[in-house]
Design a protein around this motif. Structure first.
Motif, PDB file in Angstrom:
ATOM      1  N   GLY A 185       0.772  -1.366  -0.156  1.00  0.00           N
ATOM      2  CA  GLY A 185       0.111  -0.083   0.171  1.00  0.00           C
ATOM      3  C   GLY A 185       0.840   1.213  -0.031  1.00  0.00           C
ATOM      4  O   GLY A 185       0.464   2.255  -0.658  1.00  0.00           O
ATOM      5  N   ILE A 186       1.933   1.390   0.831  1.00  0.00           N
ATOM      6  CA  ILE A 186       2.883   2.518   0.716  1.00  0.00           C
ATOM      7  C   ILE A 186       3.396   2.485  -0.685  1.00  0.00           C
ATOM      8  O   ILE A 186       3.342   3.666  -1.206  1.00  0.00           O
ATOM      9  N   ILE A 187       3.924   1.603  -1.067  1.00  0.00           N
ATOM     10  CA  ILE A 187       4.692   1.521  -2.594  1.00  0.00           C
ATOM     11  C   ILE A 187       3.698   2.095  -3.388  1.00  0.00           C
ATOM     12  O   ILE A 187       3.991   2.918  -4.368  1.00  0.00           O
ATOM     13  N   ILE A 188       2.321   1.696  -3.591  1.00  0.00           N
ATOM     14  CA  ILE A 188       1.365   2.023  -4.605  1.00  0.00           C
ATOM     15  C   ILE A 188       1.048   3.473  -4.247  1.00  0.00           C
ATOM     16  O   ILE A 188       0.944   4.263  -5.393  1.00  0.00           O
ATOM     17  N   THR A 189       0.929   3.933  -3.099  1.00  0.00           N
ATOM     18  CA  THR A 189       0.968   5.222  -2.731  1.00  0.00           C
ATOM     19  C   THR A 189       1.921   6.203  -3.259  1.00  0.00           C
ATOM     20  O   THR A 189       1.675   7.216  -3.944  1.00  0.00           O
ATOM     21  N   ILE A 190       3.005   5.701  -3.124  1.00  0.00           N
ATOM     22  CA  ILE A 190       4.158   6.697  -3.586  1.00  0.00           C
ATOM     23  C   ILE A 190       4.334   6.568  -5.283  1.00  0.00           C
ATOM     24  O   ILE A 190       4.635   7.675  -5.720  1.00  0.00           O
ATOM     25  N   ILE A 191       4.053   5.482  -5.553  1.00  0.00           N
ATOM     26  CA  ILE A 191       4.037   5.625  -7.269  1.00  0.00           C
ATOM     27  C   ILE A 191       2.985   6.333  -7.642  1.00  0.00           C
ATOM     28  O   ILE A 191       3.102   6.979  -8.788  1.00  0.00           O
ATOM     29  N   ASN A 192       1.782   6.447  -7.138  1.00  0.00           N
ATOM     30  CA  ASN A 192       0.886   7.341  -7.753  1.00  0.00           C
ATOM     31  C   ASN A 192       0.890   8.778  -7.548  1.00  0.00           C
ATOM     32  O   ASN A 192       0.059   9.700  -7.834  1.00  0.00           O
ATOM     33  N   ILE A 193       1.707   9.069  -6.672  1.00  0.00           N
ATOM     34  CA  ILE A 193       1.990  10.729  -6.084  1.00  0.00           C
ATOM     35  C   ILE A 193       2.414  11.569  -7.488  1.00  0.00           C
ATOM     36  O   ILE A 193       2.803  11.486  -8.343  1.00  0.00           O
TER      37      ILE A 193
END
Length: 127
Positions: free
Chosen positions: A119-127
């Motif tokens: 979830g953290i990785i997906i959030t960072i990628i989507n920023i």
């Protein structure tokens, strides 16, 4: 009052490790036995980890995994009973349940950690 209860419940499901640590401290103060406190806090917080993983899977992948988790849990209980039957030639359901529930805690704790990282990785990628 109802809103405060809802916020507290949401926090417990979102961060089940806080509930586990809190339960451990409370039970340790009540019984003055670290082993018993550990076992009871694990037993009481396993359901929180299961619900947390289910919600995290739904949020990350936009799909309900309720049926899959139920099948996984039933399969785990079945394996626990079969292993006990093979080792001792008798089935003590309470012991099989306890082993299954502790194994479920470890499994869902691991899943919770992995899904948190994803979830953290997906959030960072989507920023």
């Amino acid at each position: 009052m109802i809103q405060a209860f809802g916020i507290m419940l949401a926090m417990i499901v979102t961060f089940p490790w806080l509930a586990t640590i809190s339960l451990y401290i409370i039970i340790k103060l009540m019984y003055k036995n670290t082993k018993r406190a550990l076992h009871l806090s694990v037993a009481y917080s396993t359901l929180l980890y299961i619900v947390s993983v289910m919600i995290m899977l739904q949020q990350l992948f936009n799909h309900s995994f309720f049926g899959l988790i139920i099948i996984l849990l039933l399969s785990g209980l079945m394996c626990s009973i079969i292993i006990q039957w093979r080792l001792t030639d008798e089935i003590i359901l309470k012991k099989a349940w306890r082993i299954f529930w502790r194994a479920s805690f470890v499994f869902f704790l691991f899943c919770h950690l992995i899904l948190s990282i994803i979830g953290i990785i997906i959030t960072i990628i989507n920023i």
